[in-house]
Design an enzyme around this catalytic site. Structure first.
Site, PDB file in Angstrom:
ATOM      1  N   ASP A 213       0.863  -1.187   0.000  1.00  0.00           N
ATOM      2  CA  ASP A 213       0.000   0.000   0.000  1.00  0.00           C
ATOM      3  C   ASP A 213       0.899   1.237   0.000  1.00  0.00           C
ATOM      4  OD1 ASP A 213      -2.215   1.760   0.334  1.00  0.00           O
ATOM      5  OD2 ASP A 213      -3.320   0.229   1.413  1.00  0.00           O
ATOM      6  N   HIS A 236       2.443   2.126  -3.112  1.00  0.00           N
ATOM      7  CA  HIS A 236       1.548   3.086  -3.755  1.00  0.00           C
ATOM      8  C   HIS A 236       2.054   4.521  -3.657  1.00  0.00           C
ATOM      9  CE1 HIS A 236      -2.092   0.081  -3.392  1.00  0.00           C
ATOM     10  NE2 HIS A 236      -1.026  -0.440  -3.962  1.00  0.00           N
TER      11      HIS A 236
END
Ligand SMILES: *[C@@H]1O[C@H](CO)[C@@H](O)[C@H](O)[C@H]1NC(C)=O
Ligand SMILES: *[C@@H]1O[C@H](CO)[C@@H](O)[C@H](O)[C@H]1NC(C)=O
Ligand SMILES: *[C@@H]1O[C@H](CO)[C@@H](O)[C@H](O)[C@H]1NC(C)=O
Ligand SMILES: *[C@@H]1O[C@H](CO)[C@@H](O)[C@H](O)[C@H]1NC(C)=O
Ligand SMILES: *[C@@H]1O[C@H](CO)[C@@H](O)[C@H](O)[C@H]1NC(C)=O
Length: 395
Positions: A213, A236
């Site tokens: 993430d 991310h």
């Protein structure tokens, strides 16, 4: 000041420094019954060591020596009498089903804390991720929570395979994270590297984050966050937000003061991202500087997305009321996996103000022509080298 007086003060100073050194005491978890066999659950021994250390009026070192320690959820709480050092030389391993669904290891209410020691926190996430992927369990515990910490350091440690985020910082100030390594597989669910909220003066340097993430998520109430020499990827990217997603009435999301410098993104889905929900909640994101950044094969190197709406609970046509302003991107270079290397999608109600692009050199690696930029509702300036060409007219 006379000579004797200076001599006296010098001696007093030396003596005081000496007392400080002598005031170090070690609280070895093994002395409190911890067994590093990787099978025995050790929370009682760890908590007992902390409790005693916390009463020590000096530098208290809670020592976790070499070996593998199985550990259930624990909260190390202050206020403590002196300066606390949590020194991990060994490998601390999460019990596979932690008793607290929100947290594994929490440090709370401590003024003066160092977590260090070259050891590893192993969340054993691969044992629980499948349930998340299949949607059968809701919450998974965050590995390290730092809450209400003032004047702290997290350095020279590793966190691997956290079940949820690796590190979460809340209601803290003056906290330096240095030389830390966080890793989890690219496809692991919700394994943010570092999440920051309601905190100020948080500094992250010389840290490498590979995860499933956000590498760093800067959330509501973050003020003066400094990030430098961070290696992010896979992951991310470094993200402000999502902002404006809370449903509490009259609550504004505010993130002010952020510097991301000398950092590298490799094979991440985003690089420098600011995202706000397509929602009617107000807020402010301002005073950000992104400087001297390298992008290697990043999907969206520079992105502002004010229409974030991943679920059916929102309507992507709702214009965000979060004001984004005073954001500078300077010397951002490398490669973009998508043609739109720069995306600035701002709100039609509160357009982005004073967005500055300076020396941008992003090359598209695909075969649909050169890199481009997309923007809506942006006011700002651009100067120096610009590749892709900017899509707003300098105001
Ligand atoms: C963190 O780093 C800053 C800048 O180097 C320094 O001023 C501050 O005292 C440090 N804080 C702690 C708790 O070590
Ligand atoms: C946002 O952060 C501020 C400052 O820490 C806090 O007062 C406020 O309650 C936060 N809002 C939400 C929705 O958490
Ligand atoms: C990045 O690092 C270089 C070399 O260490 C240094 O000269 C430069 O000032 C740094 N950039 C920022 C924005 O700190
Ligand atoms: C980059 O990410 C893709 C998946 O998005 C992965 O298949 C590939 O191995 C990664 N490349 C590198 C160099 O890590
Ligand atoms: C940005 O806006 C354009 C035009 O409205 C849209 O085509 C594009 O998908 C948007 N990009 C993102 C990442 O939301």
């Amino acid at each position: 000041m006379g000579f004797t007086r200076i001599l006296f003060l010098t001696l007093l100073f030396v003596w005081a420094a000496d007392v400080q050194c002598q005031n170090v005491r070690i609280f070895n978890v093994k002395k409190y019954g911890a067994i590093p066999d990787g099978k025995t659950e050790n929370s009682k021994a760890f908590l007992e060591a902390w409790k005693n250390a916390c009463k020590w009026n000096g530098k208290a070192v809670v020592l976790v020596p070499a070996g593998t320690y199985l550990l259930d959820s624990v909260k190390f709480e202050g206020e403590c009498k002196g300066y606390m050092i949590f020194k991990v030389k060994g490998n601390v391993m999460a019990a596979s089903k932690l008793k607290d669904i929100n947290q594994w290891i929490t440090f709370k209410y401590v003024n003066g804390l160092t977590v260090a020691g070259r050891g590893t926190f192993d969340g054993q996430g691969y044992k629980v991720w499948p349930c998340k992927i299949n949607g059968r369990c809701q919450t998974l515990p965050i590995s390290l929570r730092l809450e209400f910490i003032r004047n702290g350091k997290l350095q020279n440690i590793r966190s691997i395979n956290s079940q949820n985020a690796h590190v979460s910082i809340f209601a803290s100030s003056n906290l330096n994270i240095t030389n830390v390594k966080l890793s989890a597989p690219q496809d692991s669910p919700n394994t943010d590297g570092i999440k920051i909220s309601s905190s100020e003066e948080i500094r992250i340097t010389r840290t490498s984050i590979s995860t499933g993430d956000d590498c760093v998520a800067i959330l509501n109430g973050s003020k003066n966050t400094h990030i430098s020499q961070v290696f992010c990827g896979p992951g991310h990217g470094i993200s402000v937000g999502s902002m404006g997603g809370n449903t509490l009435i009259d609550n504004k999301d505010i993130v002010v003061g952020l510097a991301v410098t000398n950092s590298t993104f490799t094979n991440t889905s985003n690089g420098l991202r600011i995202k706000t929900w397509a929602s009617r909640y107000e807020g402010l994101a301002s005073g950000f500087t992104y400087e001297d950044i390298i992008m290697n094969d990043v999907e969206h190197p520079i992105i502002i997305d004010q229409q974030y709406c991943p679920s059916s609970s929102c309507d992507s046509k709702t214009a965000s009321r979060i004001q984004i302003r005073d954001i500078t991107y300077s010397n951002i270079r490398g490669t973009s996996k998508s043609k739109a290397a720069v995306t600035l999608n701002c709100s039609s109600i509160v357009p982005c103000k004073n967005i500055v692009l300076k020396d941008i050199r992003l090359v598209y690696t695909g075969n649909e022509g050169p890199a481009s930029s997309i923007c809506s509702n942006v006011h700002g300036y651009s100067y120096g080298l610009q590749n892709p060409p900017p899509c707003f007219r300098s105001a």
